[in-house]
Scaffold this motif. Structure first.
Motif, PDB file in Angstrom:
ATOM      1  N   ARG A 130      85.293 134.988  43.029  1.00  0.00           N
ATOM      2  CA  ARG A 130      86.209 135.924  43.707  1.00  0.00           C
ATOM      3  C   ARG A 130      85.779 136.182  45.142  1.00  0.00           C
ATOM      4  N   GLN A 131      84.474 136.333  45.377  1.00  0.00           N
ATOM      5  CA  GLN A 131      83.969 136.538  46.735  1.00  0.00           C
ATOM      6  C   GLN A 131      84.300 135.365  47.646  1.00  0.00           C
ATOM      7  N   ASN A 132      84.467 134.189  47.047  1.00  0.00           N
ATOM      8  CA  ASN A 132      84.775 132.990  47.829  1.00  0.00           C
ATOM      9  C   ASN A 132      86.264 132.650  47.823  1.00  0.00           C
ATOM     10  N   GLY A 133      87.089 133.613  47.411  1.00  0.00           N
ATOM     11  CA  GLY A 133      88.531 133.461  47.527  1.00  0.00           C
ATOM     12  C   GLY A 133      89.255 132.811  46.373  1.00  0.00           C
ATOM     13  N   ALA A 134      88.574 132.515  45.288  1.00  0.00           N
ATOM     14  CA  ALA A 134      89.238 131.886  44.143  1.00  0.00           C
ATOM     15  C   ALA A 134      90.061 132.909  43.370  1.00  0.00           C
ATOM     16  N   LYS A 135      91.159 132.465  42.824  1.00  0.00           N
ATOM     17  CA  LYS A 135      91.953 133.290  41.916  1.00  0.00           C
ATOM     18  C   LYS A 135      91.346 133.100  40.536  1.00  0.00           C
ATOM     19  N   VAL A 136      90.792 134.157  39.984  1.00  0.00           N
ATOM     20  CA  VAL A 136      90.018 134.065  38.746  1.00  0.00           C
ATOM     21  C   VAL A 136      90.640 134.951  37.671  1.00  0.00           C
ATOM     22  N   PHE A 137      90.724 134.404  36.471  1.00  0.00           N
ATOM     23  CA  PHE A 137      91.147 135.166  35.303  1.00  0.00           C
ATOM     24  C   PHE A 137      89.949 135.217  34.372  1.00  0.00           C
ATOM     25  N   SER A 138      89.506 136.403  34.050  1.00  0.00           N
ATOM     26  CA  SER A 138      88.315 136.575  33.225  1.00  0.00           C
ATOM     27  C   SER A 138      88.720 137.097  31.849  1.00  0.00           C
ATOM     28  N   TYR A 139      88.258 136.406  30.828  1.00  0.00           N
ATOM     29  CA  TYR A 139      88.568 136.787  29.452  1.00  0.00           C
ATOM     30  C   TYR A 139      87.250 136.935  28.695  1.00  0.00           C
ATOM     31  N   SER A 140      87.118 138.000  27.929  1.00  0.00           N
ATOM     32  CA  SER A 140      85.876 138.211  27.181  1.00  0.00           C
ATOM     33  C   SER A 140      86.147 139.006  25.915  1.00  0.00           C
ATOM     34  N   ARG A 141      85.173 138.933  25.010  1.00  0.00           N
ATOM     35  CA  ARG A 141      85.262 139.726  23.778  1.00  0.00           C
ATOM     36  C   ARG A 141      85.144 141.202  24.087  1.00  0.00           C
ATOM     37  N   SER A 142      84.208 141.561  24.975  1.00  0.00           N
ATOM     38  CA  SER A 142      83.908 142.975  25.182  1.00  0.00           C
ATOM     39  C   SER A 142      84.943 143.705  26.028  1.00  0.00           C
ATOM     40  N   GLU A 143      85.602 143.015  26.944  1.00  0.00           N
ATOM     41  CA  GLU A 143      86.541 143.706  27.823  1.00  0.00           C
ATOM     42  C   GLU A 143      87.986 143.654  27.336  1.00  0.00           C
TER      43      GLU A 143
END
Length: 174
Positions: A13-26
């Motif tokens: 994200r700091q480098n400008g990428a569009k990121v989708f984050s998926y996790s068990r905890s969130e």
């Protein structure tokens, strides 16, 4: 949501990428459940219109003797550490084929040999490394690159929980 995964997300994200984050905890996406992986891939594709990279850092380490480990704990570890990567690969390939994308999984230095009390963790990490070697020989599919990253010993919450004191010369995740 923490450890290496959070570090990767933050850096991208700091480098400008569009990121989708998926996790068990969130957001309760468990890679050990194929339907969860389908939902995550569909969601990312619908939001971005394409998927260029899939990076998976999920892992479970239960440091204890196999003989005393609860069977459900074993199943959960195998489901996340091995079947989870299979699920992610199977569901990512159609999207990555469209973009000639890259599939990246994280392994552990524990794959190189069995360590005391790491039998399930070490064996599932070895299976991951072997599967990427086999996939690479088979060609991964048109244009798809598939890799495993071994970050070596890294000071993460999972490692600290299972090992306790982590030597100061160990790579730290900040």
């Amino acid at each position: 949501s923490y450890g290496i995964g959070k570090c990767v997300v933050d850096m991208l994200r700091q480098n400008g990428a569009k990121v989708f984050s998926y996790s068990r905890s969130e957001i309760h996406i468990d890679i050990g459940v194929r339907e969860d992986v389908v939902r995550a891939m569909t969601d990312a594709h619908e939001q971005a219109g394409r998927i260029d990279y899939v990076i998976c850092t999920a892992g479970v380490l239960n440091k204890e003797p196999l003989a005393t480990m609860d069977y459900q704990t074993i199943q959960n570890a195998v489901q996340t550490n091995y079947m989870g990567t299979v699920n992610v690969a199977l569901e990512a390939y159609p999207y990555l084929k469209q973009t000639e994308g890259k599939l990246i999984f994280f392994t552990s230095s524990s794959y190189t040999r069995g360590r005391a009390f790491y039998s399930i963790y070490s064996s599932t990490k070895a299976a991951n490394v072997n599967s990427v070697q086999a996939e690479a020989q088979a060609g991964d599919g048109p244009g798809i690159k598939n890799n495993r990253i071994n970050p070596e010993r890294t000071k993460t919450p999972m490692r600290q929980h299972n090992v306790g004191i982590v030597h100061e010369d160990t790579k730290a995740i900040t």
